[in-house]
Design a protein around this motif. Sequence first.
Motif: not given
Lengths: 333, 416
Positions: A114-116, A126-127, A207-208, A213-214
């Motif tokens: 969601f953040l991404h 936010v992070v 996870y962020l 990196t994807i």
Amino acid sequence: MMKIEAGRMPAVSQNQRKVQWQRWQRRAAPWMFLTPFVVLFLCFGVFPILFSLFLSFHSWNPADGWAGMKFVGLENFSFALGDEWFWKSLWNTALLALLSGLPQHLVAIPLAYFLHTSFKRSRNLVVGAYFVPYITSTVAVTLMFTALFSTDFGVINAALLWLAKLPLVGGLFPVEAVDWIGKPAFIQPAVAFIVFWRFVGFNTVLYLAALQTIPKELYEAAEMDGAGKWQQFWHITLPLLRPMMFFGATLSVIGGLQLFDEPFVLTGGRGGADQAVLTTAMYMFRSAFEFGEYGAASAISWLLFVIIALLSWLTHKIFGQHDEAAEKGEQHA
Amino acid sequence: MNKRRQIILAALAGAVIAAPAQAEQITLTVAAFPAVDQIVKAAVPAWKKLHPEIDIKVVSREYADHHNAMTLALATGNNHADVMAVELGFLGRFAEGGGLEDLYKAPYQAKNLVAKFEPWTIPQATSNSGELAAIPTDIGPGTLFYRHDIVSKAGVTAPDLTRSWDSFIEAGKRIKAATGVYLVAHARDITEIMIRSNLKDGEGIYFDKDNNVLVETPRFVHAFRLAKAAREAKIDAKINAWSNEWTESFKRGTVATQMMGAWLGGHLANTFAPAAKGLWRVADLPAGAYASWGGTFYAIPKKAKNKAAAWEFIKFMTLQKDNQIAAFKNHDAFPALVEAQSDAFFEQPLAYFGEQKARLIWREASRRTRAIDVNKYDPLAAEIINTELDKVLDQGKDVAQALADAKKLIVKRARR
């Protein structure tokens, strides 16, 4: 010739000596710079570990001095394995690790996604906010939660009692103050919640980082093929997050099994009513410093180490096998 | 010229004479925890007048840190203080450990001194093999603290609270019905005091002299039953001592009584509930029970460097009436020295307790307290008993079954 050589000899040897000295310096310098760390590491890292291994084969109460130390072989280990409190503490630890660990990842992955996808410039802020609990002192956090969970004066019970007065949904909430810390059934979720709250932000950041990196091309290609958002998440995001899941899960397993601070502070060091949140790490601590059984405590710490090693290996098996299978699958294709 | 030479000579002579004196100057280290460290520091000026050649260095640590450090010092034989303050809860382990000087032996010869202290404190400091490991300095005679205003509102009198344990519970029910205030912070408090009262002289709480486990005796059965009765009557607030809720309950007046050592009076008046001045009172514990909450002792480690000076200092702190009274006046450390208890200070009425002469009640409680033998497995037995009590209170476990299980576990663990 002889003369010249004789005349040069000292110069050469001086040069050689200089070269040798320089070479030695170059070789020794790293060690010299490392020495402070190595000395500290040997004193406070290696020595305690070896000493606890040594202690685990002895019966010792330090109040008796060195003379009171007796070799007992494997007696400490057989005692711990036959000790109902040890098993109870292991069960508590496993339960708390599961209750706090699983939600961490189940919340962190969608949250990171969601953040991404939804935040652009304000993402770092936010992070950062999610990360704050992780860098706050555990003791301070737990003391704050102790106040929140307080039966008569706590905000949580005040909120619940207020909710119970609401029409329609009021029936879902307790009408009497909940004894969060006094009842075994409530204190376990309470501790798990504190741990969850502390680490969910840390996992989100992990996870962020993995999400970033994807390659975008994968999503673009999927979109071209007509894949929806949900399908993209399920077939691209999740599989590519697997290495980070392995890392995160391993950290959660190790951290969960070493749980100490939160239950210790929340219950004043006792482990709660009926020892409901007496974790293995806490039991080890109490065995040594309260009950004076340093040998048994050392044995417990080594048993805990073996269990953590086994579970880390198992985590690797579960997450690693898929990768191997996937690689094999690709090869076949 | 002459004069100058004389001065120089005199100065030189002075230096020569002073040199040996300086060499004899020694520093005595005293390791202590709050507020014992404060008490020691306060006594230093008087000590320096008597012994200018001995400096006192106080090493103070928090309560738990102090005892861990002392355990470690005894274990490794390093970093010893010359004088070590030990709280009662740790004394059993330290006394049996053999790392402390036997104060009955020469050069201490404390045999003649022990009669000067509350008699029941000496067995606490005596090991199973009859060595005296420490000298008592302060004690915590136990009494019942109660909120006079709340209790009166419910029509309950002090004798109702203290006549018997059953009348105590009954009074609690009436207080709860009339005012909504709980009787005790936790049902466990009732058990804890009952298992400590009416012991035979020299008997331990959990073990007798021959290490037999006593948890199935009527003392424990009765204590468990009454805690259960209190829980069922909903007159305990389920608050653990020393938690934030506990101190908050004093501030808000949500718990009517607290059984505790005399020192709670100081905590109440100074920190917990200064606003409740004049509302609290002191009475004897219910059912003629007498018990002591904690106590501080001074010991000399076998590896201490300045043993003679350490012994002088311990005698100074524990046998000097003035020091004992000062510690009581300033830090609520009730004197273990019997002589100090006859001071006029004890007769003064206390404003915080509605001009009651509470110190006389504490003194009487102390006189009637009996010795409790300490055992190195006491902390373990206490944990086992508390866990079984949790099961009785929260899960409705049968009392007899709980105590039988406790005994089994204690026997198993204590055999090691």
